[in-house]
Design an enzyme around this catalytic site. Sequence first.
Site, short mmCIF file in Angstrom:
data_model
loop_
_atom_site.label_atom_id
_atom_site.label_comp_id
_atom_site.label_asym_id
_atom_site.label_seq_id
_atom_site.Cartn_x
_atom_site.Cartn_y
_atom_site.Cartn_z
N HIS A 50 7.19 13.02 47.04
CA HIS A 50 5.76 12.95 46.73
C HIS A 50 5.29 11.61 46.17
O HIS A 50 4.16 11.20 46.44
CB HIS A 50 5.38 14.05 45.73
CG HIS A 50 5.42 15.43 46.33
ND1 HIS A 50 5.00 16.55 45.66
CD2 HIS A 50 5.83 15.87 47.55
CE1 HIS A 50 5.14 17.62 46.43
NE2 HIS A 50 5.65 17.24 47.58
N HIS B 158 0.20 12.64 50.11
CA HIS B 158 0.90 11.90 49.06
C HIS B 158 0.76 10.39 49.26
O HIS B 158 0.81 9.64 48.29
CB HIS B 158 2.37 12.31 49.03
CG HIS B 158 2.54 13.79 48.83
ND1 HIS B 158 2.14 14.43 47.68
CD2 HIS B 158 3.00 14.76 49.66
CE1 HIS B 158 2.38 15.72 47.79
NE2 HIS B 158 2.89 15.96 48.99
N CYS C 248 20.23 3.20 31.53
CA CYS C 248 20.37 2.75 30.15
C CYS C 248 20.76 3.99 29.33
O CYS C 248 21.20 4.99 29.89
CB CYS C 248 19.10 2.07 29.64
SG CYS C 248 17.63 3.12 29.49
N ASP D 180 22.40 -1.36 31.42
CA ASP D 180 22.61 -2.12 30.18
C ASP D 180 23.94 -1.68 29.58
O ASP D 180 24.70 -0.91 30.19
CB ASP D 180 21.41 -1.95 29.22
CG ASP D 180 21.38 -0.58 28.54
OD1 ASP D 180 22.16 0.32 28.90
OD2 ASP D 180 20.55 -0.41 27.62
N VAL E 299 14.81 5.86 29.85
CA VAL E 299 13.37 5.62 29.63
C VAL E 299 13.06 4.13 29.56
O VAL E 299 12.11 3.65 30.19
CB VAL E 299 12.91 6.33 28.33
CG1 VAL E 299 11.47 5.99 28.02
CG2 VAL E 299 13.09 7.83 28.45
N THR F 81 18.90 6.14 27.57
CA THR F 81 18.00 7.27 27.82
C THR F 81 17.47 7.33 29.25
O THR F 81 17.00 8.38 29.69
CB THR F 81 16.75 7.19 26.91
OG1 THR F 81 16.09 5.95 27.20
CG2 THR F 81 17.13 7.24 25.44
C1 RB5 Z 1 20.41 0.69 23.80
O1 RB5 Z 1 20.99 0.99 22.60
C2 RB5 Z 1 19.31 1.71 24.13
O2 RB5 Z 1 18.25 1.54 23.27
C3 RB5 Z 1 18.89 1.59 25.57
O3 RB5 Z 1 19.99 1.77 26.40
C4 RB5 Z 1 17.88 2.59 26.09
O4 RB5 Z 1 18.23 3.89 25.74
C5 RB5 Z 1 16.48 2.29 25.89
O5 RB5 Z 1 15.59 2.98 26.40
#
Ligand code: RB5
Length: 150
Positions: free
Chosen positions: A99, A134, A66, A8, A70, A68
């Site tokens: 695994h 696994h 991205c 992103d 996450v 994070t």
């Molecule tokens: C974008 O600002 C940010 O929210 C996205 O890249 C990401 O970290 C979401 O998990």
Amino acid sequence: MKVAIACDHAAFRLKEAIRAHLEEQGVSYRDFGIYDAGEKRDYPYASLYACRAIQSGECELGIVLCGTGVGVSMAANKMPGIRAACCGDSFSAQYTRAHNNANVLCMGERVIGEGLACQLVDLFLATPFEGGRHARRVAQIEALEKGELE
Ligand code: RB5
């Protein structure tokens, strides 16, 4: 082996660093963007485009980025057949292949530096799935995905 990469707008620089690293290593890849630092893209689309290429068989593994790591991992794990792992350390990047038979590595540009990210990429790409006990557990994940895990 071909790798799908995507990001992103929060991870464009990291994606470019990893792309250059894959070039250096001679790893075949397809870049699903974004392609410009000014471009905006919500992170679920990064997961969608890269993981579709895995689902279709065009690519074997993916690297999705991205801020994070996450958000892209949550989105990727909604897609059938995708086992995405958000990693920020080498042990996890290695063992999620060994695994969990993870097929997507997720990382966050706001979390880790480029050097560590490239090291995690190398470990992820070089580590084979161990199978054995696994494989039973990965099959359980697949059953869970289909609503068939009792
Ligand atoms: C974008 O600002 C940010 O929210 C996205 O890249 C990401 O970290 C979401 O998990």
